[in-house]
Design an enzyme around this catalytic site. Sequence first.
Site, PDB file in Angstrom:
ATOM      1  NE  ARG A 193      29.785 -12.607 -15.223  1.00  0.00           N
ATOM      2  CZ  ARG A 193      29.979 -11.402 -15.758  1.00  0.00           C
ATOM      3  NH1 ARG A 193      29.709 -10.307 -15.066  1.00  0.00           N
ATOM      4  NH2 ARG A 193      30.465 -11.288 -16.970  1.00  0.00           N
ATOM      5  CE  LYS A 250      19.086 -31.470  -6.178  1.00  0.00           C
ATOM      6  NZ  LYS A 250      18.598 -32.804  -6.533  1.00  0.00           N
ATOM      7  CD  GLU A 292       8.489 -35.529  -4.244  1.00  0.00           C
ATOM      8  OE1 GLU A 292       9.291 -35.957  -3.400  1.00  0.00           O
ATOM      9  OE2 GLU A 292       8.740 -35.504  -5.467  1.00  0.00           O
ATOM     10  CE  LYS A 296      14.599 -30.275  -0.867  1.00  0.00           C
ATOM     11  NZ  LYS A 296      14.100 -30.309  -2.217  1.00  0.00           N
ATOM     12  CD  GLU A 307      21.251 -34.907  -5.213  1.00  0.00           C
ATOM     13  OE1 GLU A 307      20.321 -34.112  -5.094  1.00  0.00           O
ATOM     14  OE2 GLU A 307      21.338 -35.742  -6.113  1.00  0.00           O
ATOM     15  NE  ARG A 316      19.506 -31.264  -2.079  1.00  0.00           N
ATOM     16  CZ  ARG A 316      19.432 -29.978  -2.325  1.00  0.00           C
ATOM     17  NH1 ARG A 316      20.377 -29.170  -1.917  1.00  0.00           N
ATOM     18  NH2 ARG A 316      18.417 -29.469  -2.993  1.00  0.00           N
ATOM     19  CG  ASN A 346      17.310 -37.918  -5.554  1.00  0.00           C
ATOM     20  OD1 ASN A 346      16.469 -37.150  -6.001  1.00  0.00           O
ATOM     21  ND2 ASN A 346      18.578 -37.594  -5.430  1.00  0.00           N
ATOM     22  CG  HIS A 363      12.796 -38.773  -6.925  1.00  0.00           C
ATOM     23  ND1 HIS A 363      12.143 -39.074  -5.747  1.00  0.00           N
ATOM     24  CD2 HIS A 363      12.375 -37.520  -7.268  1.00  0.00           C
ATOM     25  CE1 HIS A 363      11.370 -38.043  -5.391  1.00  0.00           C
ATOM     26  NE2 HIS A 363      11.498 -37.090  -6.304  1.00  0.00           N
ATOM     27  CG  HIS A 420      13.768 -38.785 -12.251  1.00  0.00           C
ATOM     28  ND1 HIS A 420      14.884 -38.574 -11.477  1.00  0.00           N
ATOM     29  CD2 HIS A 420      12.880 -37.825 -11.885  1.00  0.00           C
ATOM     30  CE1 HIS A 420      14.678 -37.532 -10.679  1.00  0.00           C
ATOM     31  NE2 HIS A 420      13.477 -37.069 -10.903  1.00  0.00           N
ATOM     32  CG  HIS A 479       7.965 -35.004  -9.820  1.00  0.00           C
ATOM     33  ND1 HIS A 479       9.093 -35.541 -10.404  1.00  0.00           N
ATOM     34  CD2 HIS A 479       8.262 -34.850  -8.502  1.00  0.00           C
ATOM     35  CE1 HIS A 479      10.035 -35.693  -9.485  1.00  0.00           C
ATOM     36  NE2 HIS A 479       9.551 -35.279  -8.317  1.00  0.00           N
TER      37      HIS A 479
HETATM   38  N1  LIG Z   1      14.104 -27.905  -7.692  1.00  0.00           N
HETATM   39  C1  LIG Z   1      13.779 -28.997  -7.049  1.00  0.00           C
HETATM   40  O1  LIG Z   1      14.410 -29.378  -6.055  1.00  0.00           O
HETATM   41  C2  LIG Z   1      12.599 -29.778  -7.512  1.00  0.00           C
HETATM   42  C3  LIG Z   1      12.077 -30.812  -6.717  1.00  0.00           C
HETATM   43  C4  LIG Z   1      10.933 -31.473  -7.147  1.00  0.00           C
HETATM   44  C5  LIG Z   1      10.322 -31.102  -8.345  1.00  0.00           C
HETATM   45  N2  LIG Z   1      10.854 -30.106  -9.095  1.00  0.00           N
HETATM   46  C6  LIG Z   1      10.228 -29.684 -10.341  1.00  0.00           C
HETATM   47  O2  LIG Z   1       8.945 -29.167 -10.035  1.00  0.00           O
HETATM   48  C7  LIG Z   1       8.113 -29.297 -11.194  1.00  0.00           C
HETATM   49  C8  LIG Z   1       6.763 -29.786 -10.775  1.00  0.00           C
HETATM   50  O3  LIG Z   1       6.196 -28.853  -9.893  1.00  0.00           O
HETATM   51  P1  LIG Z   1       4.629 -28.814  -9.628  1.00  0.00           P
HETATM   52  O4  LIG Z   1       4.143 -30.168  -9.343  1.00  0.00           O
HETATM   53  O5  LIG Z   1       4.368 -27.731  -8.659  1.00  0.00           O
HETATM   54  O6  LIG Z   1       4.039 -28.468 -11.069  1.00  0.00           O
HETATM   55  P2  LIG Z   1       3.639 -27.096 -11.776  1.00  0.00           P
HETATM   56  O7  LIG Z   1       4.496 -25.986 -11.403  1.00  0.00           O
HETATM   57  O8  LIG Z   1       3.477 -27.444 -13.203  1.00  0.00           O
HETATM   58  O9  LIG Z   1       2.192 -26.806 -11.156  1.00  0.00           O
HETATM   59  C9  LIG Z   1       1.163 -27.720 -11.402  1.00  0.00           C
HETATM   60  C10 LIG Z   1      -0.088 -27.033 -11.980  1.00  0.00           C
HETATM   61  O10 LIG Z   1      -0.801 -26.464 -10.902  1.00  0.00           O
HETATM   62  C11 LIG Z   1      -1.046 -25.082 -11.155  1.00  0.00           C
HETATM   63  N3  LIG Z   1      -1.009 -24.436  -9.852  1.00  0.00           N
HETATM   64  C12 LIG Z   1       0.049 -24.303  -9.010  1.00  0.00           C
HETATM   65  N4  LIG Z   1      -0.346 -23.761  -7.856  1.00  0.00           N
HETATM   66  C13 LIG Z   1      -1.675 -23.546  -7.957  1.00  0.00           C
HETATM   67  C14 LIG Z   1      -2.664 -23.034  -7.074  1.00  0.00           C
HETATM   68  N5  LIG Z   1      -2.387 -22.682  -5.835  1.00  0.00           N
HETATM   69  N6  LIG Z   1      -3.932 -22.946  -7.519  1.00  0.00           N
HETATM   70  C15 LIG Z   1      -4.262 -23.346  -8.783  1.00  0.00           C
HETATM   71  N7  LIG Z   1      -3.378 -23.869  -9.654  1.00  0.00           N
HETATM   72  C16 LIG Z   1      -2.103 -23.960  -9.235  1.00  0.00           C
HETATM   73  C17 LIG Z   1       0.021 -24.649 -12.129  1.00  0.00           C
HETATM   74  O11 LIG Z   1      -0.411 -23.555 -12.899  1.00  0.00           O
HETATM   75  C18 LIG Z   1       0.193 -25.916 -12.963  1.00  0.00           C
HETATM   76  O12 LIG Z   1      -0.801 -25.966 -13.963  1.00  0.00           O
HETATM   77  C19 LIG Z   1       8.844 -30.235 -12.127  1.00  0.00           C
HETATM   78  O13 LIG Z   1       9.361 -29.508 -13.197  1.00  0.00           O
HETATM   79  C20 LIG Z   1       9.978 -30.813 -11.283  1.00  0.00           C
HETATM   80  O14 LIG Z   1      11.105 -31.121 -12.047  1.00  0.00           O
HETATM   81  C21 LIG Z   1      11.969 -29.444  -8.700  1.00  0.00           C
HETATM   82 ZN   LIG Z   2      10.422 -35.266  -6.362  1.00  0.00          ZN
END
Ligand SMILES: NC(=O)c1ccc[n+]([C@@H]2O[C@H](COP(=O)([O-])OP(=O)(O)OC[C@H]3O[C@@H](n4cnc5c(N)ncnc54)[C@H](O)[C@@H]3O)[C@@H](O)[C@H]2O)c1
Ligand SMILES: [Zn+2]
Length: 378
Positions: A134, A156, A198, A240, A250, A254, A258, A261, A265, A278
């Site tokens: 939990r 999030k 971003e 942020k 949000e 907040r 977006n 977005h 999306h 993304h």
């Molecule tokens: N929670 C939130 O507020 C929020 C906000 C924006 C995006 N997201 C989510 O984040 C995700 C996208 O995140 P992302 O762009 O980091 O993608 P990701 O986590 O898939 O990473 C991208 C790629 O880079 C590689 N990688 C990461 N760091 C590395 C490093 N230092 N050296 C070598 N390789 C590395 C990973 O293995 C992966 O293959 C999506 O699922 C999206 O929905 C969440």
């Molecule tokens: Zn984003």
Amino acid sequence: MWACYKRRGNNGMMENNKSICVALNTKSYNIIIGHTFGLENFLRDKNISSFFIVSDCNVFRNYGRALINSLSKYGLTITKSIIMPGEKSKSFSVLEKLCRDAAAAELDRKSLVVALGGGVVGDIAGLMAAIYLRGIRLLQVPTSLLAMVDSSVGGKTAINIPEGKNLVGAFHQPLGVVINIETLKTLPHREYLSGLAEIIKYGVIKDSLFFDFVAKNRSNLLRRDTSALEKVILRACKIKAEVVSSDEKESGLRQILNFGHTFGHAVESIGKYQKWLHGEAVSIGMAFAAELSAITGKGNKESAEMIRNVLTSYKLPVSLNKRKYKKMWKSFRTKINTDKKTIGGKPRFVLFTEIGTVKFGCEVSEDAMKEAFERILK
Ligand SMILES: NC(=O)c1ccc[n+]([C@@H]2O[C@H](COP(=O)([O-])OP(=O)(O)OC[C@H]3O[C@@H](n4cnc5c(N)ncnc54)[C@H](O)[C@@H]3O)[C@@H](O)[C@H]2O)c1
Ligand SMILES: [Zn+2]
């Protein structure tokens, strides 16, 4: 001056680390920006019983050892669960695997989940920490630029289901966010550019001077110059943090995060989460939102042009292929409606009035949306 931060001398972190506080009613936390994992003293008084590292195999191969070295100074048990890289890992089956690995590792309520990786790792490890026993504590150690400036901050967490992205999740604020800028050296270029989208967004929504800084420092940022990177990560996290502090769940402000977005999306979804990263989809979404601002008279044409130019200068996409997509407005329009901000079939957009200022919750006409779509077909 936009580069506003405080140095920390006395918190046990290295002197040249920067720290930003995410001030929340109940559980405020710090984002530490530095050049090592430097966790030793940061966790000293947190009464932790064991560490559970969640990472993907790309990231763990590069940084697992350094993180474990940093954590091992506590003399506590360290266990790990390593997932496959990529969006597909944000699933119920991987979530179940993490929970079962956590059970096998005998985590208790004082254990700390350490999410080492990009947004995928941060999102699923965060959700696991939110629900296991939990709720246990979580430390975000983001290694992609997007995770550093966006997904690791704000609490999030989510996984995807076939019906949609991030549809199952929870708010679970971390104990802290530790950013080691050096990890960006190994981040693939396309992923790096995706994170820059971003960063450009933060300038548009909150800070025109920052927008100018990012526009003018293109060559430094593209070659990942440490000092320029440190400045932009710091400022982006600060924006942020401010926005999240004022609206944790949000319900209002907040939503400005977006910007780009709502349509972004839809683009990601049409591309089945494979064609565009993304940040790339958000870049197209920002071009769309910029057009919409101009069409509805909220923002002017010149600023819309500036936003598009800066995105393009960072080699980010701002258009859709006309031949391929011109007959697909209806599909995009349907996807727009799945946005979480859509109410009663009417999507709400974040639109800029001038660079640095946006309005959220904007309803626009069907014609305006369609025209914005047509304008970004090239
Ligand atoms: N929670 C939130 O507020 C929020 C906000 C924006 C995006 N997201 C989510 O984040 C995700 C996208 O995140 P992302 O762009 O980091 O993608 P990701 O986590 O898939 O990473 C991208 C790629 O880079 C590689 N990688 C990461 N760091 C590395 C490093 N230092 N050296 C070598 N390789 C590395 C990973 O293995 C992966 O293959 C999506 O699922 C999206 O929905 C969440
Ligand atoms: Zn984003």
